[in-house]
Design a protein around this motif. Sequence first.
Motif, mmCIF file in Angstrom:
data_model
loop_
_atom_site.group_PDB
_atom_site.id
_atom_site.type_symbol
_atom_site.label_atom_id
_atom_site.label_comp_id
_atom_site.label_asym_id
_atom_site.label_seq_id
_atom_site.Cartn_x
_atom_site.Cartn_y
_atom_site.Cartn_z
ATOM 1 N N PHE A 2 0.879 -0.997 -0.034
ATOM 2 C CA PHE A 2 0.461 0.512 -0.062
ATOM 3 C C PHE A 2 0.236 1.059 -0.079
ATOM 4 O O PHE A 2 1.524 1.498 0.043
ATOM 5 N N ALA A 3 0.424 1.953 -0.533
ATOM 6 C CA ALA A 3 0.807 3.449 -0.593
ATOM 7 C C ALA A 3 0.224 4.915 -0.408
ATOM 8 O O ALA A 3 -0.920 4.451 0.004
ATOM 9 N N ASP A 4 0.918 5.451 0.868
ATOM 10 C CA ASP A 4 0.120 6.672 1.378
ATOM 11 C C ASP A 4 1.287 7.868 0.938
ATOM 12 O O ASP A 4 1.708 8.668 0.762
ATOM 13 N N LEU A 5 -0.079 8.760 -0.371
ATOM 14 C CA LEU A 5 1.139 9.357 -1.062
ATOM 15 C C LEU A 5 -0.038 11.236 -0.681
ATOM 16 O O LEU A 5 0.673 11.923 -1.922
ATOM 17 N N HIS A 6 0.288 11.682 0.256
ATOM 18 C CA HIS A 6 -0.150 12.524 0.146
ATOM 19 C C HIS A 6 0.407 12.987 2.180
ATOM 20 O O HIS A 6 -0.321 12.838 3.124
ATOM 21 N N LEU A 7 1.489 13.036 2.582
ATOM 22 C CA LEU A 7 2.292 13.711 2.971
ATOM 23 C C LEU A 7 3.088 15.354 3.386
ATOM 24 O O LEU A 7 3.352 15.814 2.376
ATOM 25 N N HIS A 8 3.051 15.932 5.012
ATOM 26 C CA HIS A 8 4.210 16.804 4.713
ATOM 27 C C HIS A 8 4.927 17.221 5.701
ATOM 28 O O HIS A 8 4.392 16.316 6.473
ATOM 29 N N SER A 9 6.123 17.292 5.352
ATOM 30 C CA SER A 9 6.512 17.327 6.596
ATOM 31 C C SER A 9 7.139 19.229 7.010
ATOM 32 O O SER A 9 6.281 19.585 6.939
ATOM 33 N N HIS A 10 8.241 18.779 8.220
ATOM 34 C CA HIS A 10 8.558 20.142 8.420
ATOM 35 C C HIS A 10 9.131 21.313 7.300
ATOM 36 O O HIS A 10 9.599 22.414 8.195
ATOM 37 N N PHE A 11 9.344 20.556 6.356
ATOM 38 C CA PHE A 11 9.744 21.851 5.295
ATOM 39 C C PHE A 11 8.749 23.272 4.271
ATOM 40 O O PHE A 11 8.818 22.818 4.011
ATOM 41 N N SER A 12 6.996 22.599 5.687
ATOM 42 C CA SER A 12 6.121 23.040 5.146
ATOM 43 C C SER A 12 5.709 22.890 6.195
ATOM 44 O O SER A 12 6.282 23.437 7.721
ATOM 45 N N ASP A 13 4.319 22.707 6.234
ATOM 46 C CA ASP A 13 3.369 23.119 7.811
ATOM 47 C C ASP A 13 3.480 21.633 8.222
ATOM 48 O O ASP A 13 2.546 20.949 9.116
ATOM 49 N N ALA A 34 4.883 9.296 -1.060
ATOM 50 C CA ALA A 34 5.091 10.493 -1.464
ATOM 51 C C ALA A 34 5.248 11.701 -0.346
ATOM 52 O O ALA A 34 4.268 12.082 0.258
ATOM 53 N N LEU A 35 6.308 12.548 -1.024
ATOM 54 C CA LEU A 35 5.803 13.920 0.328
ATOM 55 C C LEU A 35 6.120 14.800 -0.496
ATOM 56 O O LEU A 35 5.833 15.104 -1.889
ATOM 57 N N THR A 36 5.086 15.290 0.037
ATOM 58 C CA THR A 36 4.241 16.929 -0.410
ATOM 59 C C THR A 36 3.856 18.039 -0.517
ATOM 60 O O THR A 36 2.648 18.605 0.297
ATOM 61 N N ASP A 37 4.545 18.474 0.238
ATOM 62 C CA ASP A 37 4.668 19.798 1.085
ATOM 63 C C ASP A 37 4.802 20.730 0.361
ATOM 64 O O ASP A 37 4.347 21.086 -1.061
ATOM 65 N N LEU A 234 -9.480 9.170 -15.642
ATOM 66 C CA LEU A 234 -8.742 9.782 -14.907
ATOM 67 C C LEU A 234 -7.127 8.554 -13.881
ATOM 68 O O LEU A 234 -8.601 7.553 -13.356
ATOM 69 N N LEU A 235 -6.080 9.394 -13.569
ATOM 70 C CA LEU A 235 -5.523 8.120 -12.698
ATOM 71 C C LEU A 235 -6.210 8.381 -10.994
ATOM 72 O O LEU A 235 -6.768 10.024 -11.187
ATOM 73 N N VAL A 236 -6.376 7.509 -10.304
ATOM 74 C CA VAL A 236 -6.781 7.578 -9.111
ATOM 75 C C VAL A 236 -6.116 7.501 -8.110
ATOM 76 O O VAL A 236 -4.524 6.448 -8.454
ATOM 77 N N THR A 237 -5.849 8.265 -7.085
ATOM 78 C CA THR A 237 -4.608 8.283 -5.893
ATOM 79 C C THR A 237 -5.503 8.360 -5.174
ATOM 80 O O THR A 237 -6.829 8.886 -4.800
ATOM 81 N N GLY A 238 -4.274 8.385 -3.797
ATOM 82 C CA GLY A 238 -5.071 8.307 -2.035
ATOM 83 C C GLY A 238 -4.028 8.628 -1.504
ATOM 84 O O GLY A 238 -2.656 8.760 -1.861
ATOM 85 N N GLY A 239 -4.056 9.758 -0.069
ATOM 86 C CA GLY A 239 -3.402 9.811 1.555
ATOM 87 C C GLY A 239 -4.363 9.875 2.155
ATOM 88 O O GLY A 239 -5.320 11.007 2.483
ATOM 89 N N SER A 240 -3.462 10.283 3.263
ATOM 90 C CA SER A 240 -3.995 10.431 4.541
ATOM 91 C C SER A 240 -3.750 12.313 4.475
ATOM 92 O O SER A 240 -4.397 13.182 5.110
ATOM 93 N N ASP A 241 -3.144 13.205 4.012
ATOM 94 C CA ASP A 241 -2.616 14.847 3.835
ATOM 95 C C ASP A 241 -1.951 14.158 5.839
ATOM 96 O O ASP A 241 -2.134 15.909 6.417
ATOM 97 N N CYS A 242 -0.920 13.797 6.415
ATOM 98 C CA CYS A 242 0.000 13.466 7.313
ATOM 99 C C CYS A 242 0.296 14.931 7.761
ATOM 100 O O CYS A 242 1.174 15.223 6.550
ATOM 101 N N HIS A 243 -0.180 15.595 8.567
ATOM 102 C CA HIS A 243 0.711 16.958 9.082
ATOM 103 C C HIS A 243 1.763 16.491 10.159
ATOM 104 O O HIS A 243 1.992 17.555 11.151
ATOM 105 N N GLY A 244 1.895 15.206 10.629
ATOM 106 C CA GLY A 244 2.709 14.995 11.472
ATOM 107 C C GLY A 244 1.574 15.073 12.680
ATOM 108 O O GLY A 244 0.613 14.743 13.815
ATOM 109 N N THR A 245 1.588 15.507 13.703
ATOM 110 C CA THR A 245 1.118 15.685 15.239
ATOM 111 C C THR A 245 0.280 17.473 15.501
ATOM 112 O O THR A 245 0.283 17.704 16.779
#
Length: 276
Positions: A2-13, A34-37, A234-245
């Motif tokens: 499985f993949a999680d294709l919507h993630l944010h790191s401390h390089f954005s918010d 995927a990293l999507t900052d 269209l292609l289909v994707t999905g992601g959690s949009d995780c921003h850490g804590t």
Amino acid sequence: MFADLHLHSHFSDGTWTPEDLAAGARRLGLGALALTDHDTVEGCARAAAACARLGLEFVPGTELTAEHEGHEVHVLGYFVDTTHAELLRELEHFQHARQERIREMVARLNQRGVGLRPEAVFALANCRSPGRPHVARALVQHGFCGSLDEAFERFLKKHRPAWVPKRKMAAARAIGLIHAAGGLAVMAHPGLNHDDRLIPGLVEVGLDGLECWHSKHSAAQAAHYLELARQHRLLVTGGSDCHGTSKGPPLLGSVRLPRDLYLALKSAPRPVGAAA
């Protein structure tokens, strides 16, 4: 896999490092991320290295702030060349605009008697692409608010005293820029836009996919966008949009894109051309 294709790191918010995200993905049994900052690819090299060490597949990405027919839309770019000169130039413009937005928000807070300094926000953010969550965290850290929710409710939500609108690029430009950098352009969390009439127009200007699964999409919404993706090819994707804590419990892995859909995205032809 499985993949999680919507993630944010401390390089954005987000609050986690790219290494934190990779380690968390491995613990949760994910095979790709995927990293999507926001408006930056600054963390992708570190994320790629961390994923390689852990045996994970990595998708270099970003989330561009755009506008279509008067509505804000977020466009995810996947498999972008993070050294692409035109992409980096455009991102630098938007990072500068984000920094100016922080200064304007702080100035409005100062007019309300809140003694926060922009330097405090930039020190806390420690990235080129700061946003409202960094202002909220700084307000809490310096004792002006008791919680992030209070900071947004009193000052930072739309129509509140310190709210400042974002700079946005035309969606056609965002899609063209992603294509020019060798990537695929996907509309992020369409259910949060509350207007599916935007989708055909985005398809006309080159949209490649829809983020059908998202942490704020219900099962019915996911099914609805899967059907729209089918209708528009269209292609289909999905992601959690995780921003850490930063926004409650970590969402990493709460949305899992199945292997076949990840492989379809990975193998899809990537349109390359001059940005619009």
